[in-house]
Design an enzyme around this catalytic site. Structure first.
Site, PDB file in Angstrom:
ATOM      1  N   HIS A 297      -5.734   0.775  -2.473  1.00  0.00           N
ATOM      2  CA  HIS A 297      -5.721   2.146  -3.462  1.00  0.00           C
ATOM      3  C   HIS A 297      -6.806   2.967  -3.052  1.00  0.00           C
ATOM      4  O   HIS A 297      -6.654   3.868  -3.355  1.00  0.00           O
ATOM      5  CB  HIS A 297      -5.468   1.779  -5.014  1.00  0.00           C
ATOM      6  CG  HIS A 297      -6.742   1.221  -5.502  1.00  0.00           C
ATOM      7  ND1 HIS A 297      -7.129  -0.202  -5.434  1.00  0.00           N
ATOM      8  CD2 HIS A 297      -8.124   1.615  -5.836  1.00  0.00           C
ATOM      9  CE1 HIS A 297      -8.262  -0.524  -6.170  1.00  0.00           C
ATOM     10  NE2 HIS A 297      -8.826   0.859  -6.339  1.00  0.00           N
ATOM     11  N   ASP A 330      -2.333  -4.672  -2.738  1.00  0.00           N
ATOM     12  CA  ASP A 330      -3.691  -3.881  -2.685  1.00  0.00           C
ATOM     13  C   ASP A 330      -4.631  -4.317  -2.133  1.00  0.00           C
ATOM     14  O   ASP A 330      -5.661  -4.335  -2.279  1.00  0.00           O
ATOM     15  CB  ASP A 330      -4.028  -3.944  -4.223  1.00  0.00           C
ATOM     16  CG  ASP A 330      -5.150  -2.560  -4.593  1.00  0.00           C
ATOM     17  OD1 ASP A 330      -5.086  -1.858  -3.858  1.00  0.00           O
ATOM     18  OD2 ASP A 330      -5.960  -2.718  -5.343  1.00  0.00           O
ATOM     19  N   GLY A 403     -15.936   1.564  -8.196  1.00  0.00           N
ATOM     20  CA  GLY A 403     -16.758   1.081  -7.204  1.00  0.00           C
ATOM     21  C   GLY A 403     -16.802  -0.067  -6.925  1.00  0.00           C
ATOM     22  O   GLY A 403     -17.138  -0.188  -5.645  1.00  0.00           O
ATOM     23  N   ASN A 404     -16.458  -1.019  -7.627  1.00  0.00           N
ATOM     24  CA  ASN A 404     -16.332  -2.637  -7.452  1.00  0.00           C
ATOM     25  C   ASN A 404     -15.184  -2.952  -7.011  1.00  0.00           C
ATOM     26  O   ASN A 404     -15.080  -3.996  -6.199  1.00  0.00           O
ATOM     27  CB  ASN A 404     -16.646  -3.281  -8.787  1.00  0.00           C
ATOM     28  CG  ASN A 404     -17.928  -3.483  -9.163  1.00  0.00           C
ATOM     29  OD1 ASN A 404     -18.167  -3.241 -10.283  1.00  0.00           O
ATOM     30  ND2 ASN A 404     -18.722  -3.907  -8.229  1.00  0.00           N
ATOM     31  N   SER A 405     -14.199  -2.163  -6.750  1.00  0.00           N
ATOM     32  CA  SER A 405     -13.073  -2.324  -6.133  1.00  0.00           C
ATOM     33  C   SER A 405     -13.022  -2.620  -4.673  1.00  0.00           C
ATOM     34  O   SER A 405     -13.860  -1.854  -3.895  1.00  0.00           O
ATOM     35  CB  SER A 405     -11.797  -1.323  -6.298  1.00  0.00           C
ATOM     36  OG  SER A 405     -11.481  -1.127  -7.566  1.00  0.00           O
ATOM     37  N   GLY A 461      13.142   2.663   1.516  1.00  0.00           N
ATOM     38  CA  GLY A 461      12.492   3.681   1.761  1.00  0.00           C
ATOM     39  C   GLY A 461      12.516   4.874   0.807  1.00  0.00           C
ATOM     40  O   GLY A 461      13.120   5.774   1.149  1.00  0.00           O
TER      41      GLY A 461
END
Length: 551
Positions: A297, A330, A403-405, A461
């Site tokens: 993401h 993710d 910001g930790n992702s 799709g």
């Protein structure tokens, strides 16, 4: 006759009274009282006095316990002064009632004469004496309560209130008309999850979808950086021999400090300052030659949506490209042109235990807070938390901030056991964050580095969102875009249609859809059911599944 008797003195001697005659039968020498004394009754014999039985011995008298000392009586505090009573106002005399008019007798009516009524004349008005007049104003103030006069509303205030009321009425009427003529969701609402009452958010700075308005950056596509001979992400088990005090939070951070990077995403014109970047996140170096793991993401689930920059712990900057990504779990893999980087050591996430200590390392709020550490425990394992996929995640109470992702979850031995991904984003919930298990990350990364995508997956799709009708009669995935060249391309499927079934199974979320697709392989034929709200009709379409190459 002469008075000879006067010539002789007369001195008679006193004589004793005559003795009364003795009654017969009474001897001489007894007085009448003695003779009439009644005989005394015989005395009752006296009851003999028996000796008294001996008295029982007296109980000994024990000494009394000492009395408790008397509590001294302290003088009572002085009473507070009495509040003086309000003075009684004098009762002023009521003026006397005016005299009643006298009732005059009715004059007799003559017999046979018509009935007439006597109308008494009013008594003449008399001047009221001064004493009986109305009480003075001084007395009147104690008898009549004060009644304040109402101030009339000013003209300006009336105009202001009228304007406000008119505005509110017009606004409400306009809102009702707008909602009735322009429904924002076409009668549908987004369904985040059919089984959970809470929602999740990815802790990124901006939206997770690309916002580049159609612009693409081919230079960011690093799919040609795949390595078919890649041997796989190395992992280690926990050390078997552990000395007390040898491992801990400080040791763990020291082991991964140089392996954590910042990932910056931007478009043309945003490269100048950090605050202008579109999204920011964290990443983990996994090889010396520049392979880096982050969240899908963060890169906008695209290879070409942004330009990418990686900042290492020693403040060096590198341009990066996207090797591949997996939006379902993710995970994304970036590649930078560098050598002699410090890769992190991955552990076996299957060895984790609930309540085990861990730390999260990342860049909350950007590079200015690079390599910030939060500490927590493993709250739970194998959680089904994300409605967009079926992946099992690790739950922790360690803080995962924007910001930790993409940053590492590290055990006390300095081993990466997970990748931070999401947290519960509700006001009433705290300490609920999630990470992708390290073993899941290894499988995905190995496939992406070798092939550029997760091999073996199929796709329908479409791009869309999970919805349900207001009456809950229809639920599924609202189609927002049909992929060009995909299985549904050219099959009379429009934007706004709803996918309700795949291969005979009802679909409410993407997780339901992926559960069905995981049972199939590329080129399998399945039937899907499409509902069209505009005509309130459904139809079945047979499609051929294609391999999902994350293109």
């Amino acid at each position: 006759m002469s008075n000879d008797f006067n010539n002789y003195p007369y001195n008679p001697e006193p004589q004793a009274p005559p003795t009364p005659p003795q009654a017969p039968g009474i001897p001489n020498g007894y007085t009448p009282d003695e003779r009439f004394q009644p005989a005394q009754p015989p005395q009752e014999p006296q009851v003999p006095q028996y000796p008294q039985p001996p008295q029982p011995p007296q109980e000994p008298q024990y000494p009394q316990p000492p009395q408790e000392p008397q509590i001294p009586q302290y003088p009572q505090p002085p009473q507070p002064p009495q509040i003086p009573q309000e003075p009684q106002y004098p009762q002023y005399p009521q003026p006397p009632q005016p005299p009643q008019a006298p009732q005059y007798p009715q004059p007799p009516q003559a017999q046979g004469a018509p009935q007439r009524y006597y109308q008494p004349q009013p008594a003449p008005e008399r001047e009221t004496p001064p004493f009986y007049g109305a009480p003075s104003q001084q007395y009147q103030q104690y008898r009549t309560p004060y009644q304040p006069q109402k101030q009339p509303m000013s003209t300006g205030l009336k105009a202001f209130l009228a304007t406000i009321i008119t505005f509110l009425v017009v606004t409400m009427v306009g809102f009702v008309i707008f909602v009735s003529l322009n429904p924002s969701d076409g009668g549908f609402r987004e369904e985040t999850s059919p089984t959970q009452d809470y929602s999740f958010t990815f802790p990124s700075e901006k939206a997770t979808e690309p916002t580049t308005e159609g612009r693409e950056y081919p230079e960011s596509n690093a799919q040609n950086a795949t390595d078919p001979s890649y041997k796989g992400l190395p992992t280690q088990s926990k050390p078997s021999k552990v000395k007390k005090g040898e491992y801990g939070s400080a040791y763990a951070f020291e082991k991964v400090e140089k392996s954590v990077v910042g990932v910056l995403c931007y478009v043309d014109g945003q490269e100048g300052t950090e605050s202008s970047y579109t999204t920011m996140g964290s990443g983990i170096i996994i090889s010396k030659d520049g392979y880096i793991i982050t969240n899908s993401h963060i890169i906008g689930n695209s290879r070409k949506a942004y330009k990418f920059k990686v900042v290492t712990s020693d403040k060096k900057e590198y341009k990066a490209g996207v090797v591949g990504y997996d939006s379902r779990n993710d995970i994304a893999v970036l590649k930078v042109d560098a050598k002699n980087l410090t890769p992190a050591q991955f552990g076996n996430s299957d060895e984790l235990k609930v309540t085990e200590d861990i730390i999260i390392v990342g860049n909350p709020l950007g590079i200015n807070y690079q390599n910030s550490v939060t500490k927590g425990i493993i709250s739970a394992l194998d959680r089904k938390a994300l409605s967009s996929n079926n992946a099992k995640v690790i739950q922790t109470d360690a803080a995962i901030n924007p910001g930790n992702s993409g940053g590492p979850m590290v055990n006390m031995y300095g081993q990466v056991v997970g990748v931070a991904t999401a947290k519960v984003a509700l006001d009433n919930y705290e300490g609920m964050a999630f990470a992708i298990p390290g073993n899941t990350v290894k499988k995905l990364v190995d496939s992406i580095i070798r092939d550029g995508y997760v091999k073996g997956r199929v796709r329908i799709g479409i791009v869309g969102q999970a919805v349900t009708t207001r009456d809950s009669e229809v639920a599924g995935i609202e189609i927002q875009e049909v992929s060009e060249g995909g299985p549904l391309d050219g099959r009379d499927v429009r934007e706004g249609d709803i996918l309700t079934e795949v291969d005979g199974e009802k679909i409410k979320t993407f997780s339901d859809c992926y559960s069905v697709l995981e049972k199939h392989k590329p080129n399998d034929k399945v039937k899907v059911k499409i509902f069209r709200p505009s005509t309130n009709s459904s139809k079945e379409i047979e499609i051929t599944l294609q391999e999902d190459k994350a293109e």
